[in-house]
Scaffold this motif. Sequence first.
Motif, PDB file in Angstrom:
ATOM      1  N   ILE A   1       0.847  -1.185   0.000  1.00  0.00           N
ATOM      2  CA  ILE A   1       0.000   0.000   0.000  1.00  0.00           C
ATOM      3  C   ILE A   1       0.885   1.238   0.000  1.00  0.00           C
ATOM      4  CG2 ILE A   1      -1.831   1.214   1.256  1.00  0.00           C
ATOM      5  CD1 ILE A   1      -2.657  -1.605   0.344  1.00  0.00           C
ATOM      6  N   HIS A   2       0.497   2.250  -0.788  1.00  0.00           N
ATOM      7  CA  HIS A   2       1.245   3.507  -0.868  1.00  0.00           C
ATOM      8  C   HIS A   2       0.314   4.680  -0.575  1.00  0.00           C
ATOM      9  CE1 HIS A   2       4.934   1.922  -2.893  1.00  0.00           C
ATOM     10  NE2 HIS A   2       4.089   0.947  -3.152  1.00  0.00           N
ATOM     11  N   VAL A   3       0.792   5.604   0.253  1.00  0.00           N
ATOM     12  CA  VAL A   3       0.112   6.886   0.467  1.00  0.00           C
ATOM     13  C   VAL A   3       0.895   7.890  -0.371  1.00  0.00           C
ATOM     14  CG1 VAL A   3      -0.451   8.689   2.124  1.00  0.00           C
ATOM     15  CG2 VAL A   3      -0.698   6.277   2.770  1.00  0.00           C
ATOM     16  N   VAL A   4       0.208   8.485  -1.346  1.00  0.00           N
ATOM     17  CA  VAL A   4       0.882   9.356  -2.314  1.00  0.00           C
ATOM     18  C   VAL A   4       0.120  10.667  -2.477  1.00  0.00           C
ATOM     19  CG1 VAL A   4       1.871   7.422  -3.605  1.00  0.00           C
ATOM     20  CG2 VAL A   4      -0.362   8.302  -4.249  1.00  0.00           C
ATOM     21  N   PRO A   5       0.834  11.741  -2.886  1.00  0.00           N
ATOM     22  CA  PRO A   5       0.132  12.993  -3.158  1.00  0.00           C
ATOM     23  C   PRO A   5      -0.756  12.854  -4.390  1.00  0.00           C
ATOM     24  CG  PRO A   5       2.478  13.185  -3.686  1.00  0.00           C
ATOM     25  CD  PRO A   5       2.271  11.839  -3.075  1.00  0.00           C
TER      26      PRO A   5
ATOM     27  N   HIS B   1       4.658   8.447   1.126  1.00  0.00           N
ATOM     28  CA  HIS B   1       5.425   9.353   0.276  1.00  0.00           C
ATOM     29  C   HIS B   1       5.182  10.794   0.705  1.00  0.00           C
ATOM     30  CE1 HIS B   1       6.180   6.253  -2.941  1.00  0.00           C
ATOM     31  NE2 HIS B   1       5.172   5.696  -2.279  1.00  0.00           N
ATOM     32  N   GLY B   2       6.182  11.641   0.497  1.00  0.00           N
ATOM     33  CA  GLY B   2       6.031  13.069   0.741  1.00  0.00           C
ATOM     34  C   GLY B   2       5.459  13.748  -0.490  1.00  0.00           C
ATOM     35  N   ARG B   3       5.243  15.056  -0.408  1.00  0.00           N
ATOM     36  CA  ARG B   3       4.726  15.825  -1.550  1.00  0.00           C
ATOM     37  C   ARG B   3       5.643  15.717  -2.766  1.00  0.00           C
ATOM     38  NH1 ARG B   3      -0.332  16.882  -2.419  1.00  0.00           N
ATOM     39  NH2 ARG B   3      -1.374  17.646  -0.591  1.00  0.00           N
ATOM     40  N   ASP B   4       6.932  15.465  -2.529  1.00  0.00           N
ATOM     41  CA  ASP B   4       7.888  15.340  -3.637  1.00  0.00           C
ATOM     42  C   ASP B   4       7.852  13.958  -4.277  1.00  0.00           C
ATOM     43  OD1 ASP B   4       9.071  13.790  -1.665  1.00  0.00           O
ATOM     44  OD2 ASP B   4      10.932  14.950  -1.586  1.00  0.00           O
ATOM     45  N   GLY B   5       7.020  13.062  -3.729  1.00  0.00           N
ATOM     46  CA  GLY B   5       6.888  11.724  -4.286  1.00  0.00           C
ATOM     47  C   GLY B   5       7.861  10.707  -3.721  1.00  0.00           C
ATOM     48  N   LYS B   6       8.870  11.177  -2.974  1.00  0.00           N
ATOM     49  CA  LYS B   6       9.862  10.267  -2.406  1.00  0.00           C
ATOM     50  C   LYS B   6       9.304   9.585  -1.163  1.00  0.00           C
ATOM     51  CE  LYS B   6      13.814  12.868  -4.042  1.00  0.00           C
ATOM     52  NZ  LYS B   6      14.972  13.679  -3.648  1.00  0.00           N
ATOM     53  N   ILE B   7       9.691   8.320  -0.975  1.00  0.00           N
ATOM     54  CA  ILE B   7       9.262   7.578   0.206  1.00  0.00           C
ATOM     55  C   ILE B   7       9.933   8.195   1.431  1.00  0.00           C
ATOM     56  CG2 ILE B   7       9.347   5.358   1.413  1.00  0.00           C
ATOM     57  CD1 ILE B   7       9.297   4.047  -1.405  1.00  0.00           C
ATOM     58  N   ARG B   8       9.122   8.576   2.430  1.00  0.00           N
ATOM     59  CA  ARG B   8       9.684   9.153   3.642  1.00  0.00           C
ATOM     60  C   ARG B   8       9.503   8.265   4.852  1.00  0.00           C
ATOM     61  NH1 ARG B   8       6.189  11.547   7.091  1.00  0.00           N
ATOM     62  NH2 ARG B   8       4.094  12.013   6.382  1.00  0.00           N
ATOM     63  N   GLU B   9       8.643   7.253   4.725  1.00  0.00           N
ATOM     64  CA  GLU B   9       8.431   6.319   5.830  1.00  0.00           C
ATOM     65  C   GLU B   9       7.936   5.000   5.267  1.00  0.00           C
ATOM     66  OE1 GLU B   9       5.672   6.129   9.826  1.00  0.00           O
ATOM     67  OE2 GLU B   9       6.165   8.089   8.992  1.00  0.00           O
ATOM     68  N   ARG B  10       8.276   3.922   5.986  1.00  0.00           N
ATOM     69  CA  ARG B  10       7.884   2.580   5.542  1.00  0.00           C
ATOM     70  C   ARG B  10       7.560   1.753   6.776  1.00  0.00           C
ATOM     71  NH1 ARG B  10      11.773  -1.093   1.727  1.00  0.00           N
ATOM     72  NH2 ARG B  10      10.525  -2.975   1.794  1.00  0.00           N
ATOM     73  N   ASN B  11       6.416   1.090   6.763  1.00  0.00           N
ATOM     74  CA  ASN B  11       5.999   0.257   7.888  1.00  0.00           C
ATOM     75  C   ASN B  11       5.594  -1.108   7.382  1.00  0.00           C
ATOM     76  OD1 ASN B  11       6.068   2.293  10.056  1.00  0.00           O
ATOM     77  ND2 ASN B  11       4.482   3.267   8.844  1.00  0.00           N
TER      78      ASN B  11
ATOM     79  N   TYR C   1      -8.147  11.293  -0.023  1.00  0.00           N
ATOM     80  CA  TYR C   1      -8.480  11.885   1.271  1.00  0.00           C
ATOM     81  C   TYR C   1      -8.040  13.341   1.278  1.00  0.00           C
ATOM     82  CZ  TYR C   1      -9.091   7.038   2.566  1.00  0.00           C
ATOM     83  OH  TYR C   1      -9.527   5.740   2.598  1.00  0.00           O
ATOM     84  N   ASP C   2      -8.672  14.139   2.143  1.00  0.00           N
ATOM     85  CA  ASP C   2      -8.346  15.564   2.234  1.00  0.00           C
ATOM     86  C   ASP C   2      -6.965  15.817   2.815  1.00  0.00           C
ATOM     87  OD1 ASP C   2     -10.759  16.445   1.128  1.00  0.00           O
ATOM     88  OD2 ASP C   2     -11.767  16.433   3.080  1.00  0.00           O
ATOM     89  N   THR C   3      -6.560  14.979   3.786  1.00  0.00           N
ATOM     90  CA  THR C   3      -5.273  15.203   4.443  1.00  0.00           C
ATOM     91  C   THR C   3      -4.407  13.945   4.379  1.00  0.00           C
ATOM     92  OG1 THR C   3      -5.989  14.444   6.629  1.00  0.00           O
ATOM     93  CG2 THR C   3      -6.385  16.772   6.097  1.00  0.00           C
ATOM     94  N   GLN C   4      -3.110  14.161   4.540  1.00  0.00           N
ATOM     95  CA  GLN C   4      -2.190  13.033   4.574  1.00  0.00           C
ATOM     96  C   GLN C   4      -2.471  12.172   5.805  1.00  0.00           C
ATOM     97  OE1 GLN C   4       2.037  13.689   5.296  1.00  0.00           O
ATOM     98  NE2 GLN C   4       2.527  12.196   3.699  1.00  0.00           N
ATOM     99  N   GLU C   5      -2.825  12.814   6.907  1.00  0.00           N
ATOM    100  CA  GLU C   5      -3.114  12.082   8.145  1.00  0.00           C
ATOM    101  C   GLU C   5      -4.261  11.085   7.940  1.00  0.00           C
ATOM    102  OE1 GLU C   5      -4.981  13.328  12.366  1.00  0.00           O
ATOM    103  OE2 GLU C   5      -3.164  14.427  11.811  1.00  0.00           O
ATOM    104  N   GLU C   6      -5.318  11.512   7.264  1.00  0.00           N
ATOM    105  CA  GLU C   6      -6.444  10.616   6.975  1.00  0.00           C
ATOM    106  C   GLU C   6      -6.015   9.468   6.065  1.00  0.00           C
ATOM    107  OE1 GLU C   6     -10.275  13.638   7.109  1.00  0.00           O
ATOM    108  OE2 GLU C   6      -9.093  13.529   5.273  1.00  0.00           O
TER     109      GLU C   6
END
Length: 73
Positions: free
Chosen positions: A6-10, A52-62, A28-33
């Motif tokens: 699963i990926h959270v992306v802008p 992913h951050g707004r720049d598209g780069k992975i910033r965290e992985r779980n 979703y409206d926010t990254q938190e959601e």
Amino acid sequence: MPGQDIHVVPADDRWAVETEGGNGRETYDTQEEAVAAGTERAKLKQVELFIHGRDGKIRERNSFGNDPRDIPG
């Protein structure tokens, strides 16, 4: 099913939760959601969650799946 991480992306001015392989996308409206929804989905599927951050780069992985590390506690 392997490879269904699963990926959270802008997504423009919103955030999306995507499943690898193109099997669904929710926005979703926010990254938190999006992270909360992605975490639940990753736990259910026992796969990895990539945030992913707004720049598209992975910033965290779980990892919520088969963790190869054998660390007690």
